[in-house]
Design a protein around this motif. Structure first.
Motif, mmCIF file in Angstrom:
data_model
loop_
_atom_site.group_PDB
_atom_site.id
_atom_site.type_symbol
_atom_site.label_atom_id
_atom_site.label_comp_id
_atom_site.label_asym_id
_atom_site.label_seq_id
_atom_site.Cartn_x
_atom_site.Cartn_y
_atom_site.Cartn_z
ATOM 1 N N HIS A 1 -0.180 -8.221 -5.263
ATOM 2 C CA HIS A 1 0.176 -6.958 -4.102
ATOM 3 C C HIS A 1 -0.440 -7.414 -2.716
ATOM 4 C CE1 HIS A 1 2.395 -4.660 -7.059
ATOM 5 N NE2 HIS A 1 1.178 -4.731 -7.648
ATOM 6 N N VAL A 2 -1.495 -8.344 -2.831
ATOM 7 C CA VAL A 2 -2.103 -8.546 -1.256
ATOM 8 C C VAL A 2 -1.370 -9.671 -0.610
ATOM 9 C CG1 VAL A 2 -4.339 -8.128 -2.423
ATOM 10 C CG2 VAL A 2 -3.692 -10.454 -2.374
ATOM 11 N N ALA A 3 -1.654 -9.768 0.685
ATOM 12 C CA ALA A 3 -0.836 -10.423 1.599
ATOM 13 C C ALA A 3 -1.082 -11.966 1.380
ATOM 14 C CB ALA A 3 -1.105 -10.121 3.017
ATOM 15 N N VAL B 1 0.767 -1.199 0.079
ATOM 16 C CA VAL B 1 0.171 0.102 -0.144
ATOM 17 C C VAL B 1 0.906 1.177 -0.165
ATOM 18 C CG1 VAL B 1 -1.553 1.491 1.244
ATOM 19 C CG2 VAL B 1 -1.975 -1.202 1.071
ATOM 20 N N ALA B 2 1.887 1.271 0.819
ATOM 21 C CA ALA B 2 2.845 2.166 0.852
ATOM 22 C C ALA B 2 3.605 2.885 -0.405
ATOM 23 C CB ALA B 2 3.824 1.982 1.783
ATOM 24 N N LYS B 3 3.904 1.731 -1.132
ATOM 25 C CA LYS B 3 4.531 2.039 -2.518
ATOM 26 C C LYS B 3 3.597 2.923 -3.485
ATOM 27 C CE LYS B 3 6.674 -2.440 -3.027
ATOM 28 N NZ LYS B 3 6.864 -3.781 -3.718
ATOM 29 N N PHE B 4 2.223 2.335 -3.499
ATOM 30 C CA PHE B 4 1.347 3.206 -4.501
ATOM 31 C C PHE B 4 0.884 4.321 -3.814
ATOM 32 C CE2 PHE B 4 1.298 -1.021 -5.927
ATOM 33 C CZ PHE B 4 1.523 -0.995 -7.217
ATOM 34 N N GLN B 5 0.708 4.638 -2.327
ATOM 35 C CA GLN B 5 0.574 5.898 -1.805
ATOM 36 C C GLN B 5 1.604 6.799 -2.171
ATOM 37 O OE1 GLN B 5 -2.303 6.506 0.332
ATOM 38 N NE2 GLN B 5 -1.564 7.937 1.953
ATOM 39 N N ALA B 6 2.775 6.456 -2.000
ATOM 40 C CA ALA B 6 4.039 7.357 -2.420
ATOM 41 C C ALA B 6 3.768 7.918 -4.096
ATOM 42 C CB ALA B 6 5.229 6.811 -2.417
ATOM 43 N N MET B 7 3.121 7.212 -4.713
ATOM 44 C CA MET B 7 2.990 7.500 -6.189
ATOM 45 C C MET B 7 1.678 8.092 -6.658
ATOM 46 S SD MET B 7 4.967 4.462 -8.385
ATOM 47 C CE MET B 7 3.954 3.089 -7.501
ATOM 48 N N ALA B 8 0.944 8.316 -5.682
ATOM 49 C CA ALA B 8 -0.645 8.675 -5.837
ATOM 50 C C ALA B 8 -0.637 9.971 -6.745
ATOM 51 C CB ALA B 8 -1.301 8.899 -4.650
ATOM 52 N N GLN B 9 0.236 10.830 -6.513
ATOM 53 C CA GLN B 9 0.053 12.297 -7.434
ATOM 54 C C GLN B 9 0.272 11.991 -8.646
ATOM 55 O OE1 GLN B 9 -0.767 15.082 -6.064
ATOM 56 N NE2 GLN B 9 -0.934 14.708 -4.104
#
Length: 250
Positions: free
Chosen positions: A142-144, A15-23
């Protein structure tokens, strides 16, 4: 109401990977360039499957009017928006709140009444939500716990409805294309976006899907042609990107 124990398939690191690229979701030359390139082809696949299952004419003005769609792991809304334009009532859900913020703003700018929620598939199932079509595109890798995630997706599909998934096959060709090509050479994506060991073969995905009681009715590859710089659908070549459709009994 879903009676299965509530566990979470969310992997915080993913989740953090895609949060960082959200913009960058709506920048066709940004970090999501591969998805922008792929999007017309996967939209073609999805709309063909929906039209066939529900007897709709894709050439109609609003062919999917009256149908409800959940786009789980919706990102910035690249698939939610075109389906809303085709008349569907669309809900987009993503565990990364930054993605939802970007998706909501873009849909508002486009005048599209999409319901976006920063939530998980488990939370929606616990609320008793269900939809005619559930899409899980480029998310299962990408899911656990992929099997648990697919089981939750099944709970979200109405009787007579469908689950459409797309992901990456675990082959040497996919390692070369998705990691060496897209991340290392072309630098379309940050290094580490994908973990090849988490890629899922079509047989593995089909087994996990049928274990939930859904019936797999179609598998289709999405093939990139580097000479024509274009994507196409292929029922013969599932070696890299592929999609799968499964139905829930009415």
């Amino acid at each position: 109401m879903n009676e299965r124990p509530q566990t979470s398939s969310i992997d915080p690191a993913e989740v953090a990977k895609f949060q960082a690229m959200a913009q960058e979701w709506w920048d066709p030359q940004g970090k999501f360039k591969p998805l922008h390139m792929l999007n017309p082809t996967r939209l073609d696949y999805v709309t063909t499957q929906i039209a066939a299952q529900f007897g709709r004419d894709r050439d109609a003005a609003l062919p999917f009017e009256g149908l409800t769609v959940l786009d789980i792991g919706c990102g910035g809304g690249l698939m939610a928006e075109p389906l809303a334009r085709l008349g569907a009532t669309v809900t987009g859900a993503d565990a990364a709140a930054g993605n939802i913020a970007i998706a909501s703003l873009h849909a508002q700018e486009q005048g599209l009444p999409i319901e976006y929620r920063a939530t998980t598939s488990e939370a929606l199932a616990a609320e008793g939500k269900s939809y005619d079509i559930v899409m899980a595109l480029e998310i299962v890798e990408h899911v656990a716990d992929p099997a648990e995630f697919i089981a939750t997706c099944r709970d979200l599909v109405k009787p007579g409805g469908m689950l459409i998934q797309s992901t990456l096959n675990r082959t040497m060709r996919s390692f070369g294309a998705a990691i060496v090509g897209a991340e290392w050479i072309m630098r379309w994506l940050p290094k580490g976006t994908h973990d090849w060991h988490r890629f899922i073969t079509p047989d593995e995905l089909a087994d996990m899907t049928t274990a939930t009681g859904l019936q797999v009715v179609d598998r289709c590859g999405m093939v990139f042609n580097p000479l024509g710089w274009s994507w196409s659908l292929s029922h013969r070549d599932l070696s890299v990107n592929y999609a799968m459709t499964a139905l829930r009994d009415a």
